[in-house]
Design a protein around this motif. Structure first.
Motif, PDB file in Angstrom:
ATOM      1  N   ASN A  45      35.420  54.410  48.591  1.00 24.40           N
ATOM      2  CA  ASN A  45      34.602  55.020  49.642  1.00 24.40           C
ATOM      3  C   ASN A  45      35.048  56.458  49.950  1.00 24.40           C
ATOM      4  O   ASN A  45      35.325  57.217  49.038  1.00 24.40           O
ATOM      5  N   PHE A  46      35.100  56.823  51.228  1.00 21.80           N
ATOM      6  CA  PHE A  46      35.383  58.214  51.597  1.00 21.80           C
ATOM      7  C   PHE A  46      36.811  58.612  51.245  1.00 21.80           C
ATOM      8  O   PHE A  46      37.090  59.789  51.007  1.00 21.80           O
ATOM      9  N   ARG A  47      37.709  57.643  51.201  1.00 18.74           N
ATOM     10  CA  ARG A  47      39.086  57.930  50.797  1.00 18.74           C
ATOM     11  C   ARG A  47      39.115  58.377  49.341  1.00 18.74           C
ATOM     12  O   ARG A  47      39.856  59.297  48.969  1.00 18.74           O
ATOM     13  N   GLU A  48      38.297  57.742  48.525  1.00 19.69           N
ATOM     14  CA  GLU A  48      38.224  58.126  47.107  1.00 19.69           C
ATOM     15  C   GLU A  48      37.604  59.513  46.954  1.00 19.69           C
ATOM     16  O   GLU A  48      38.076  60.339  46.170  1.00 19.69           O
ATOM     17  N   LEU A  49      36.544  59.789  47.715  1.00 20.54           N
ATOM     18  CA  LEU A  49      35.923  61.120  47.672  1.00 20.54           C
ATOM     19  C   LEU A  49      36.910  62.187  48.108  1.00 20.54           C
ATOM     20  O   LEU A  49      36.993  63.269  47.508  1.00 20.54           O
ATOM     21  N   ASN A  50      37.682  61.894  49.156  1.00 17.19           N
ATOM     22  CA  ASN A  50      38.686  62.838  49.633  1.00 17.19           C
ATOM     23  C   ASN A  50      39.718  63.150  48.551  1.00 17.19           C
ATOM     24  O   ASN A  50      40.114  64.314  48.356  1.00 17.19           O
ATOM     25  N   ALA A  51      40.162  62.106  47.834  1.00 21.38           N
ATOM     26  CA  ALA A  51      41.161  62.312  46.787  1.00 21.38           C
ATOM     27  C   ALA A  51      40.610  63.194  45.668  1.00 21.38           C
ATOM     28  O   ALA A  51      41.300  64.097  45.171  1.00 21.38           O
ATOM     29  N   MET A  52      39.353  62.963  45.273  1.00 24.22           N
ATOM     30  CA  MET A  52      38.751  63.771  44.209  1.00 24.22           C
ATOM     31  C   MET A  52      38.605  65.225  44.642  1.00 24.22           C
ATOM     32  O   MET A  52      38.912  66.157  43.880  1.00 24.22           O
TER      33      MET A  52
END
Length: 532
Positions: free
Chosen positions: A406-413
């Motif tokens: 989710n948004f945590r994954e988007l933040n990491a990218m």
């Protein structure tokens, strides 16, 4: 029929005595002297110790307005400054009379009486228990005895400027809860509108559910900041992940302890509930909390009291509780690992946050938000070039992209691309490398790793040691080969259980799995594949 409801002015109505009283302004009498305002019935509310004054004022009202029927109403108050008592007595008065008939035109006089009485009259007027218009009187130099009056119209719908101001303030509150992100998903926007109304009007517990990385922690913090801006709370925002709490540590962390209550308790500790006094306590992953802690938490929420570990005297804390979970708590209740009474208490306001894959129209504004946040923290300006932005958007919006993190994954990218951007510009090569890194890690992952990723999320290797993951893989293998949690526990703890006088292998295994935020059902439910 014009009806007036007014308190006897125990101070203002006493001005002047004898014939000279007609030269003094007395609000209760002045109302009967108005040439353009006539009352058919005049309810004069008084207290027992001012009965003589009340009779004198009634006589003067009838001299000024013979056609007015004055009705003295005894409102016997032990303490005219006790809000609860005054409101209760006036409420009983409003229920005993019928002022709601269409032919009645009611006026409520708010010049006389204590400030508490005036506030209570206002509240009863607003709630339509005493329907009508408010009237206020004041003296003048020209006609000191009669004075003037003002009708107060509280129909706010007529005041466009006020209505617009309230609308702007509400839009600002909604924007604040969304961190200034111009979200486009209708379901999410409607959810935030409801949360805003509840956050402003209620201090009851809130339950935020949704997948890991959906933004529960960030939303809880924004709710706190919104209530703080509106001066509804004065304390701190206290956050804890319940999956990290176990045994005495859980009790001590939440409820505090006294010195000497256990080995290592070298001084008193207040605990998070006390730290959150007059503020907000956010318990993330509430479903991982132990049953004993759940019982104490329920009492703390309901009664605002709790017993610190090792203490013989209760402590208190007035906090608002916000809970977060990625588990289905109703199912946890049926499985016996979550208390039904606690769920009922925290489930009054329940909001499920959709994952990123369900809000694809919000991906683009969140990309801009994450990039802006990175620039603010890094202290440098980073941008996309047009080709790179279009390439990343196409990848992010692809329906095949599941966005497990989710948004945590988007933040990491976004963090990786912004960090590696050559010359402060994210170009197509940087995006291409990031897409390749993300897709290849999933495609080339061994079968066991792929299954762990499905259970723990794509970035599980960044959260757990390889030793713990190897052990977990073996535990999952045994679980999937067993018929029950107890059978799996007996196999896994076959040696150590021999040294225990009593054992609960199922409970021991369930607590182990909870360290990884996993349950028996998650492991053995739909996919029975054995990790080898």
């Amino acid at each position: 029929m014009n009806i007036l409801i007014s308190f006897l002015g125990s101070t203002l109505d006493q001005h002047g005595r004898g014939p000279g009283r007609w030269g003094s302004w007395r609000p209760s009498v002045a109302l009967a002297m108005q040439e353009d305002l006539h009352f058919d019935r005049y309810f004069l509310l008084y207290q027992r110790n001012f009965e003589t004054l009340c009779q004198a004022i009634i006589q003067d009202i009838q001299i000024c307005s013979p056609d007015t029927e004055v009705i003295p109403e005894l409102i016997d108050l032990d303490n005219p400054w006790d809000f609860e008592e005054v409101y209760s007595k006036l409420y009983d008065f409003s229920r005993a009379k019928d002022f709601s008939a269409e032919e009645h035109h009611c006026f409520i006089h708010i010049t006389t009486g204590t400030h508490v009485a005036q506030i209570c009259l206002f509240l009863l007027n607003e709630s339509h228990h005493l329907p009508g218009r408010l009237i206020q009187t004041q003296p003048t130099r020209r006609n000191s005895a009669r004075g003037t009056y003002t009708i107060i119209d509280l129909d706010l719908s007529r005041y466009d400027l006020l209505a617009k101001r309230f609308a702007v303030e509400r839009e600002n509150d909604l924007d604040f809860l969304k961190s200034g992100i111009a979200t486009r998903n209708r379901r999410f926007n409607a959810l935030i509108e409801t949360i805003e109304r509840v956050a402003i009007r209620s201090r009851e517990p809130l339950l935020l559910s949704g997948p890991t990385g959906a933004g529960k922690s960030r939303l809880a913090k924004r709710i706190y900041e919104l209530k703080k801006m509106n001066r509804q709370i004065s304390g701190s925002f206290v956050e804890v992940n319940c999956a990290t709490l176990r045994g005495d540590q859980a009790m001590s962390t939440l409820f505090g302890h006294v010195k000497g209550s256990f080995t290592g308790a070298v001084k008193d500790r207040p605990g998070l509930l006390k730290t959150a006094d007059q503020g907000i306590l956010f318990l993330d992953e509430i479903g991982e909390l132990g049953l004993d802690e759940q019982a104490m938490l329920l009492r703390a929420v309901e009664e605002k009291v709790f017993l610190p570990l090792g203490a013989d005297r209760e402590d208190s804390s007035s906090f608002q509780l916000i809970c977060g979970t990625n588990r289905e708590l109703g199912k946890a209740v049926r499985e016996g690992c979550f208390r039904a009474d606690l769920l009922q208490r925290i489930n009054l306001w329940s909001f499920e946050l959709p994952g990123l894959a369900e809000r694809r129209e919000d991906i683009e504004p969140n990309i801009d938000y994450e990039l802006e946040q990175f620039c603010r923290k890094a202290g440098r300006h980073i941008t996309f070039n047009r080709e790179a932005r279009q390439m990343f958007l196409a990848f992010a919006l692809d329906s095949a992209r599941e966005w497990h993190g989710n948004f945590r994954e988007l933040n990491a990218m976004m963090t990786r691309m912004a960090t590696l951007a050559p010359g402060g510009r994210i170009d197509a090569a940087t995006v291409r490398d990031e897409i390749g890194r993300t897709t290849s890690s999933a495609a080339t992952r061994p079968a066991a790793d792929a299954e762990l990723a499905a259970l723990l999320g794509d970035h599980y290797t960044e959260q757990y040691d390889r030793f713990d993951l190897a052990q977990l893989a073996e535990v999952i293998k045994v679980c999937r080969q067993s018929r029950s949690l107890s059978e799996a526990g007996r196999q896994l703890f076959a040696v150590s259980r021999q040294n225990k006088t009593s054992s609960n292998d199922a409970d021991r295994l369930a607590k182990y799995l909870a360290r990884f935020r996993l349950t028996w059902t998650q492991i053995t439910g739909a996919d029975r594949t054995v990790i080898r």
